[in-house]
Design a protein around this motif. Structure first.
Motif, PDB file in Angstrom:
ATOM      1  N   UNK A 132       5.310 -19.503  21.776  1.00  9.24           N
ATOM      2  CA  UNK A 132       5.840 -19.116  20.465  1.00  9.24           C
ATOM      3  C   UNK A 132       4.734 -18.951  19.425  1.00  9.24           C
ATOM      4  N   UNK A 133       3.705 -19.797  19.505  1.00 12.00           N
ATOM      5  CA  UNK A 133       2.619 -19.704  18.524  1.00 12.00           C
ATOM      6  C   UNK A 133       1.838 -18.401  18.698  1.00 12.00           C
ATOM      7  N   UNK A 134       1.506 -18.053  19.939  1.00 12.80           N
ATOM      8  CA  UNK A 134       0.801 -16.792  20.190  1.00 12.80           C
ATOM      9  C   UNK A 134       1.671 -15.601  19.807  1.00 12.80           C
ATOM     10  N   UNK A 135       2.969 -15.740  20.038  1.00 13.74           N
ATOM     11  CA  UNK A 135       3.907 -14.677  19.675  1.00 13.74           C
ATOM     12  C   UNK A 135       3.877 -14.432  18.172  1.00 13.74           C
ATOM     13  N   UNK A 136       3.961 -15.509  17.397  1.00 12.07           N
ATOM     14  CA  UNK A 136       3.951 -15.387  15.936  1.00 12.07           C
ATOM     15  C   UNK A 136       2.608 -14.867  15.438  1.00 12.07           C
ATOM     16  N   UNK A 137       1.521 -15.354  16.034  1.00 14.38           N
ATOM     17  CA  UNK A 137       0.189 -14.890  15.631  1.00 14.38           C
ATOM     18  C   UNK A 137       0.024 -13.399  15.914  1.00 14.38           C
ATOM     19  N   UNK A 138       0.498 -12.961  17.083  1.00 17.30           N
ATOM     20  CA  UNK A 138       0.389 -11.545  17.434  1.00 17.30           C
ATOM     21  C   UNK A 138       1.192 -10.679  16.470  1.00 17.30           C
ATOM     22  N   UNK A 139       2.391 -11.145  16.112  1.00 16.15           N
ATOM     23  CA  UNK A 139       3.204 -10.418  15.133  1.00 16.15           C
ATOM     24  C   UNK A 139       2.467 -10.329  13.801  1.00 16.15           C
ATOM     25  N   UNK A 140       1.847 -11.430  13.389  1.00 10.89           N
ATOM     26  CA  UNK A 140       1.102 -11.444  12.124  1.00 10.89           C
ATOM     27  C   UNK A 140      -0.088 -10.493  12.173  1.00 10.89           C
ATOM     28  N   UNK A 141      -0.788 -10.475  13.309  1.00  8.13           N
ATOM     29  CA  UNK A 141      -1.933  -9.571  13.445  1.00  8.13           C
ATOM     30  C   UNK A 141      -1.496  -8.110  13.339  1.00  8.13           C
ATOM     31  N   UNK A 142      -0.381  -7.796  13.983  1.00 11.34           N
ATOM     32  CA  UNK A 142       0.110  -6.415  13.952  1.00 11.34           C
ATOM     33  C   UNK A 142       0.556  -6.038  12.543  1.00 11.34           C
ATOM     34  N   UNK A 143       1.239  -6.960  11.862  1.00 11.02           N
ATOM     35  CA  UNK A 143       1.639  -6.685  10.478  1.00 11.02           C
ATOM     36  C   UNK A 143       0.412  -6.512   9.589  1.00 11.02           C
ATOM     37  N   UNK A 144      -0.634  -7.289   9.857  1.00 12.32           N
ATOM     38  CA  UNK A 144      -1.877  -7.130   9.097  1.00 12.32           C
ATOM     39  C   UNK A 144      -2.472  -5.750   9.332  1.00 12.32           C
ATOM     40  N   UNK A 145      -2.433  -5.322  10.584  1.00 14.28           N
ATOM     41  CA  UNK A 145      -2.976  -4.003  10.917  1.00 14.28           C
ATOM     42  C   UNK A 145      -2.196  -2.900  10.215  1.00 14.28           C
ATOM     43  N   UNK A 146      -0.875  -3.048  10.179  1.00 16.32           N
ATOM     44  CA  UNK A 146      -0.054  -2.064   9.471  1.00 16.32           C
ATOM     45  C   UNK A 146      -0.409  -2.011   7.980  1.00 16.32           C
ATOM     46  N   UNK A 147      -0.880  -3.125   7.435  1.00 19.03           N
ATOM     47  CA  UNK A 147      -1.270  -3.157   6.024  1.00 19.03           C
ATOM     48  C   UNK A 147      -2.632  -2.515   5.801  1.00 19.03           C
ATOM     49  N   UNK A 148      -3.510  -2.675   6.780  1.00 20.60           N
ATOM     50  CA  UNK A 148      -4.874  -2.162   6.641  1.00 20.60           C
ATOM     51  C   UNK A 148      -4.939  -0.660   6.897  1.00 20.60           C
ATOM     52  N   UNK A 149      -4.115  -0.171   7.810  1.00 22.02           N
ATOM     53  CA  UNK A 149      -4.178   1.240   8.216  1.00 22.02           C
ATOM     54  C   UNK A 149      -4.087   2.211   7.038  1.00 22.02           C
ATOM     55  N   UNK A 150      -3.141   2.042   6.095  1.00 18.77           N
ATOM     56  CA  UNK A 150      -3.097   2.990   4.969  1.00 18.77           C
ATOM     57  C   UNK A 150      -4.393   3.038   4.174  1.00 18.77           C
ATOM     58  N   UNK A 151      -5.019   1.872   3.968  1.00 23.09           N
ATOM     59  CA  UNK A 151      -6.274   1.839   3.219  1.00 23.09           C
ATOM     60  C   UNK A 151      -7.372   2.597   3.953  1.00 23.09           C
ATOM     61  N   UNK A 261      -3.901  -6.493  -3.692  1.00 27.02           N
ATOM     62  CA  UNK A 261      -2.595  -6.901  -3.169  1.00 27.02           C
ATOM     63  C   UNK A 261      -2.638  -7.026  -1.647  1.00 27.02           C
ATOM     64  N   UNK A 262      -3.292  -6.065  -1.003  1.00 24.18           N
ATOM     65  CA  UNK A 262      -3.408  -6.122   0.454  1.00 24.18           C
ATOM     66  C   UNK A 262      -4.183  -7.359   0.888  1.00 24.18           C
ATOM     67  N   UNK A 263      -5.219  -7.701   0.130  1.00 24.92           N
ATOM     68  CA  UNK A 263      -5.984  -8.909   0.432  1.00 24.92           C
ATOM     69  C   UNK A 263      -5.138 -10.163   0.313  1.00 24.92           C
ATOM     70  N   UNK A 264      -4.342 -10.240  -0.761  1.00 27.35           N
ATOM     71  CA  UNK A 264      -3.438 -11.385  -0.928  1.00 27.35           C
ATOM     72  C   UNK A 264      -2.468 -11.475   0.255  1.00 27.35           C
ATOM     73  N   UNK A 265      -1.976 -10.323   0.671  1.00 28.46           N
ATOM     74  CA  UNK A 265      -0.999 -10.282   1.762  1.00 28.46           C
ATOM     75  C   UNK A 265      -1.622 -10.741   3.080  1.00 28.46           C
ATOM     76  N   UNK A 266      -2.827 -10.284   3.359  1.00 26.96           N
ATOM     77  CA  UNK A 266      -3.490 -10.648   4.613  1.00 26.96           C
ATOM     78  C   UNK A 266      -3.824 -12.138   4.658  1.00 26.96           C
ATOM     79  N   UNK A 267      -4.300 -12.668   3.551  1.00 31.56           N
ATOM     80  CA  UNK A 267      -4.583 -14.108   3.484  1.00 31.56           C
ATOM     81  C   UNK A 267      -3.293 -14.905   3.674  1.00 31.56           C
ATOM     82  N   UNK A 268      -2.222 -14.424   3.064  1.00 32.01           N
ATOM     83  CA  UNK A 268      -0.928 -15.099   3.202  1.00 32.01           C
ATOM     84  C   UNK A 268      -0.446 -15.075   4.645  1.00 32.01           C
ATOM     85  N   UNK A 269      -0.627 -13.937   5.322  1.00 31.17           N
ATOM     86  CA  UNK A 269      -0.229 -13.845   6.727  1.00 31.17           C
ATOM     87  C   UNK A 269      -0.984 -14.857   7.584  1.00 31.17           C
ATOM     88  N   UNK A 270      -2.266 -15.008   7.299  1.00 26.86           N
ATOM     89  CA  UNK A 270      -3.069 -15.977   8.046  1.00 26.86           C
ATOM     90  C   UNK A 270      -2.538 -17.394   7.824  1.00 26.86           C
TER      91      UNK A 270
END
Length: 411
Positions: A132-151, A261-270
């Motif tokens: 479950x922990x790796x699952x949640x971390x992987x989801x967070x990483x992917x969401x982070x990537x979705x945030x970085x891609x537009x930039x 804002x993206x930086x705040x979001x990525x730190x929050x995801x971590x």
């Protein structure tokens, strides 16, 4: 299901990242190139809008199709088909001479790109369902990537258009698709087993999606997720107008605000994936997320009212830190719960349904906001508040429903 031959966490994430990039980056990367492409073809603004819409629609429709096919024919076969056709269509776009051909190929390319919207979270469930922990971390990483891609995409697209050619956008996509195809062919094996009761009839397809929607857990998390995407799509589309027109900031200042804002979001995801998720239940995380968003938006509205819209944009972004934290709580928790709320044979359908609904509801909310928007940030903030208050009530309703069911079982 798809498994990693060497069972390496990094290799699995790399493939998922490539899938996300090849599906999402072309849509973002082409935005800075649209004026140049329009000039190249001598097309009207409306025709270029049709090209962009065609890609958007095919993405939404294909996500539903992929959601079913990957649960019927396996992950690997569908990925090979999608990446191979993506390479073909990307190369074809580079050679087009007419705007009609460009529109048709953008539609076809969207069909190939749609696989990433479905497969990313499906593969996460396949690979790390037992952790479950790796699952949640992987989801967070992917969401982070979705945030970085537009930039990254906007910056890269601008550089490519200014110094090279708009065709480079699709050349890069060809390279990424080829890399992903290579990994699927030589680094991964598919252990998918077609269910015995699986049917290819339209009735069975509709029935399978209906079965997912009738699941109370799915309906709970999906309704909150879609409502969140609704206000997020509407606000992100109109906020540039607010900053550039109401606050009269420069493009540079707006870009810095976006990065903040993206930086705040990525730190929050971590923080969410590594700390909060271990200490709070999923229901608590959802409530914390919704409360944080309401708090952030409330601070924003209050300070704007007190200081009569004279606060510096950087200060406004700081006021939105609770909102960024709330979004990270919601996305990480909701996606993890959704992909875990269905059987392994329905994971693809679940992700296909999420992607399709996200795109269509996002489009509808943008249309609604365009009619409500009065040139001021207050209209956007009130819309965000309304959506999150609705989410709070939805969450409380379903939590209460679960408790009543537990009481009935105990009695």
């Amino acid at each position: 299901m798809l498994s990693i031959k060497k069972h390496e966490y990094f290799d699995g994430l790399l493939l998922i990242f490539l899938i996300v990039i090849t599906s999402d980056m072309p849509f973002q990367l082409i935005l800075p190139a649209l004026p140049v492409i329009r000039e190249y073809f001598g097309a009207s603004v409306k025709l270029m809008g049709v090209a962009h819409t065609a890609n958007f629609v095919s993405l939404a429709l294909s996500s539903i199709i992929y959601g079913y096919t990957i649960d019927v024919f396996g992950r690997r076969r569908v990925m090979i088909f999608a990446f191979a056709t993506m390479i073909v269509f990307s190369i074809a776009i580079v050679t087009v001479k007419t705007v009609v051909s460009f529109i048709v190929l953008r539609f076809l390319q969207g069909i190939s790109e749609g696989v990433g919207l479905v497969l990313a979270y499906t593969l996460i469930r396949d690979m790390w369902n037992d952790d479950e922990h790796k699952l949640l971390c992987a989801v967070s990483y992917v969401k982070s990537l979705y945030s970085i891609i537009p930039l990254v995409s906007v910056l890269m697209g601008a550089v490519l258009v200014n110094y090279f050619s708009w065709r480079c956008v699709f050349i890069i996509n060809t390279f990424l698709s080829g890399w992903a195809l290579y990994m699927v062919l030589f680094s991964f094996e598919d252990k998918f087993v077609k269910p015995d009761d699986c049917s290819n009839s339209i009735y069975e397809v509709v029935k399978s999606y209906g079965r997912i929607l009738l699941n109370a857990n799915t309906l709970h998390y999906l309704s909150i997720l879609i409502m969140t995407f609704s206000w997020l799509s509407a606000s992100t589309t109109h906020l540039p107008l607010v900053f550039l027109e109401e606050y009269h900031v420069s493009y540079t200042t707006y870009t810095i605000c976006f990065f903040m804002y993206t930086g705040f979001y990525l730190v929050s995801l971590f923080c969410v994936s590594n700390y909060f998720s271990k200490r709070f239940s999923s229901d608590s995380m959802i409530f914390i997320g919704l409360a944080s968003i309401i708090l952030g938006e409330g601070l924003f509205i209050t300070c704007n009212f007190i200081f009569d819209n004279k606060l510096h944009p950087y200060v406004l972004e700081i006021l939105w830190i609770p909102q960024a934290f709330g979004l990270s709580c919601l996305f990480a928790t909701l996606m993890t719960e959704l992909i875990g709320s269905v059987n392994s044979s329905d994971v693809g359908k679940m992700n296909g349904m999420i992607s399709c609904m996200k795109l269509f509801i996002g489009g509808i909310s943008i249309f609604i906001m365009s009619n409500l928007y009065d040139g001021r940030v207050m209209s956007i903030s009130l819309f965000v508040l309304l959506c999150n208050v609705i989410n709070i009530f939805l969450h409380m309703f379903f939590v209460g429903l679960y408790r009543r069911k537990d009481m009935v079982k105990q009695s």
